[in-house]
Scaffold this active site. Structure first.
Site, PDB file in Angstrom:
ATOM      1  N   ARG A   1      14.877  -1.574   3.878  1.00 59.82           N
ATOM      2  CA  ARG A   1      13.469  -1.743   3.843  1.00 59.82           C
ATOM      3  C   ARG A   1      13.271  -3.179   3.597  1.00 59.82           C
ATOM      4  O   ARG A   1      11.957  -3.731   3.781  1.00 59.82           O
ATOM      5  CB  ARG A   1      12.887  -1.015   3.024  1.00 59.82           C
ATOM      6  CG  ARG A   1      11.835   0.067   3.838  1.00 59.82           C
ATOM      7  CD  ARG A   1      11.331   0.758   2.790  1.00 59.82           C
ATOM      8  NE  ARG A   1      10.062   1.660   2.993  1.00 59.82           N
ATOM      9  CZ  ARG A   1      10.318   2.950   3.089  1.00 59.82           C
ATOM     10  NH1 ARG A   1      11.448   3.669   2.959  1.00 59.82           N
ATOM     11  NH2 ARG A   1       9.307   3.630   3.524  1.00 59.82           N
TER      12      ARG A   1
ATOM     13  N   ARG B   1       0.215  15.416   7.554  1.00 64.34           N
ATOM     14  CA  ARG B   1       1.568  16.052   7.484  1.00 64.34           C
ATOM     15  C   ARG B   1       1.720  16.782   5.961  1.00 64.34           C
ATOM     16  O   ARG B   1       1.148  16.317   5.030  1.00 64.34           O
ATOM     17  CB  ARG B   1       2.677  14.795   7.747  1.00 64.34           C
ATOM     18  CG  ARG B   1       2.843  13.787   6.642  1.00 64.34           C
ATOM     19  CD  ARG B   1       3.909  12.734   7.100  1.00 64.34           C
ATOM     20  NE  ARG B   1       4.144  11.786   6.110  1.00 64.34           N
ATOM     21  CZ  ARG B   1       4.888  10.663   6.171  1.00 64.34           C
ATOM     22  NH1 ARG B   1       5.563  10.647   7.182  1.00 64.34           N
ATOM     23  NH2 ARG B   1       5.073  10.057   5.101  1.00 64.34           N
TER      24      ARG B   1
ATOM     25  N   ARG C   1       1.328   0.577   2.498  1.00 63.91           N
ATOM     26  CA  ARG C   1       2.804   0.831   2.764  1.00 63.91           C
ATOM     27  C   ARG C   1       2.795   0.268   4.090  1.00 63.91           C
ATOM     28  O   ARG C   1       3.975  -0.388   4.584  1.00 63.91           O
ATOM     29  CB  ARG C   1       3.128   2.369   2.755  1.00 63.91           C
ATOM     30  CG  ARG C   1       3.204   2.983   1.604  1.00 63.91           C
ATOM     31  CD  ARG C   1       2.955   4.533   1.550  1.00 63.91           C
ATOM     32  NE  ARG C   1       3.837   5.493   2.508  1.00 63.91           N
ATOM     33  CZ  ARG C   1       3.825   6.418   2.826  1.00 63.91           C
ATOM     34  NH1 ARG C   1       2.565   7.204   2.532  1.00 63.91           N
ATOM     35  NH2 ARG C   1       4.650   6.981   3.475  1.00 63.91           N
TER      36      ARG C   1
HETATM   37  P1  AMP Z   1       9.446   7.171   2.679  1.00 60.30           P
HETATM   38  O1  AMP Z   1       9.646   8.320   2.246  1.00 60.30           O
HETATM   39  O2  AMP Z   1      10.681   6.394   3.172  1.00 60.30           O
HETATM   40  O3  AMP Z   1       8.243   7.004   3.297  1.00 60.30           O
HETATM   41  O4  AMP Z   1       9.310   6.184   1.440  1.00 60.30           O
HETATM   42  C1  AMP Z   1       8.277   6.606   0.250  1.00 60.30           C
HETATM   43  C2  AMP Z   1       8.369   5.354  -0.500  1.00 60.30           C
HETATM   44  O5  AMP Z   1       9.485   5.615  -1.454  1.00 60.30           O
HETATM   45  C3  AMP Z   1       7.981   3.857   0.036  1.00 60.30           C
HETATM   46  O6  AMP Z   1       6.637   3.704   0.086  1.00 60.30           O
HETATM   47  C4  AMP Z   1       8.592   3.221  -1.062  1.00 60.30           C
HETATM   48  O7  AMP Z   1       7.739   3.025  -2.285  1.00 60.30           O
HETATM   49  C5  AMP Z   1       9.657   3.987  -1.546  1.00 60.30           C
HETATM   50  N1  AMP Z   1      10.950   3.758  -0.926  1.00 60.30           N
HETATM   51  C6  AMP Z   1      11.652   4.405  -0.167  1.00 60.30           C
HETATM   52  N2  AMP Z   1      12.797   3.644   0.478  1.00 60.30           N
HETATM   53  C7  AMP Z   1      12.696   2.612  -0.303  1.00 60.30           C
HETATM   54  C8  AMP Z   1      13.622   1.457   0.080  1.00 60.30           C
HETATM   55  N3  AMP Z   1      14.565   1.500   0.925  1.00 60.30           N
HETATM   56  N4  AMP Z   1      13.272   0.276  -0.671  1.00 60.30           N
HETATM   57  C9  AMP Z   1      12.175   0.204  -1.465  1.00 60.30           C
HETATM   58  N5  AMP Z   1      11.148   1.298  -1.694  1.00 60.30           N
HETATM   59  C10 AMP Z   1      11.563   2.454  -0.998  1.00 60.30           C
END
Ligand code: AMP
Length: 220
Positions: free
Chosen positions: A88, A127, A172
């Site tokens: 990310r 969702r 986000r």
């Molecule tokens: P997601 O389920 O992929 O939408 O991730 C939810 C939250 O987890 C994100 O908004 C970040 O706070 C954290 N997160 C997930 N993957 C990462 C990553 N690769 N780097 C940093 N934060 C992450």
């Protein structure tokens, strides 16, 4: 086969990664799921991560890289994996390259799912998932076949993510544009990126991704 799935929050990455793992026999590695599991366990890492996640911010690169490093050496990753939500940041992409190079491995393809920012809030707000097996649903786009009953495991309890609020989604999205979009350019320079329109029925998007993977990536 090792794939990276990129796209803004709420574009359907998790849903598509779950479907692609079945089609290609590779395992989905979702850093968001790993962090939610840590948070649920109440570990120190989990609690630190949960505060940042609820604020719509990224967790520190070092924490995520350590989680992924521990995961890619597990036996179920030997046939390949699809990274969902990682990398990310540019630092994570570079760490991934170094981690794979140490193992004499490569990324075979990067899929970028494209969805307009205006559509994201609607998608995320609706969702929810099964509390038992994690199957993903949406109030409008993908309801369980029978209301209140999970299609996959038959459970009757569902949950909504605490970071799926309109305010957190906007933060986000900001993090996505500032920190993750540069990765698409990074992989683009390596000739690895295939972009897919994320607007449409779930099965249609899976089909487009499947074609992009078969046509555009090395398969070993
Ligand atoms: P997601 O389920 O992929 O939408 O991730 C939810 C939250 O987890 C994100 O908004 C970040 O706070 C954290 N997160 C997930 N993957 C990462 C990553 N690769 N780097 C940093 N934060 C992450």
């Amino acid at each position: 086969m090792r794939l990276v799935l990129l796209g803004p929050p709420g574009c359907g990455k998790g849903t598509q990664a779950k479907r692609l793992q079945g089609i290609f026999g590779i395992v989905q590695l979702s850093t968001g799921d790993m962090l939610r599991a840590e948070a649920a366990s109440g570990s120190d890492i989990g609690l630190e991560a949960a505060a940042l996640m609820h604020a719509g911010q990224l967790v520190p690169d070092a924490m995520i890289i350590a989680l992924i490093k521990a995961r890619v050496d597990q036996p179920d990753c030997q046939k390949g994996f699809i990274l969902d939500g990682f990398p990310r940041t540019l630092a994570q992409a570079e760490a991934l390259d170094a981690m794979l190079a140490e193992r004499h491995l490569d990324i075979d393809g990067v899929l970028a799912i494209e969805v307009d920012d205006e559509d994201i809030v609607t998608r995320i707000a609706g969702r929810f998932s099964c509390s038992r097996c994690g199957a993903l649903y949406h109030d409008v786009f993908h309801r369980p076949k029978q209301d209140g009953l999970c299609d996959v495991c038959g459970a009757t309890e569902f949950t909504r993510r605490p970071d799926d609020t309109a305010e957190t989604v906007r933060k986000r999205l900001q993090a996505y544009h500032a920190q993750t979009v540069p990765i698409i350019e990074y992989y683009g320079r390596k000739g690895l990126v295939r972009s897919v329109d994320g607007f449409g029925a779930i099965a249609e998007i899976t089909e487009k991704l499947t074609v992009a993977i078969r046509e555009g990536t090395r398969v070993d």
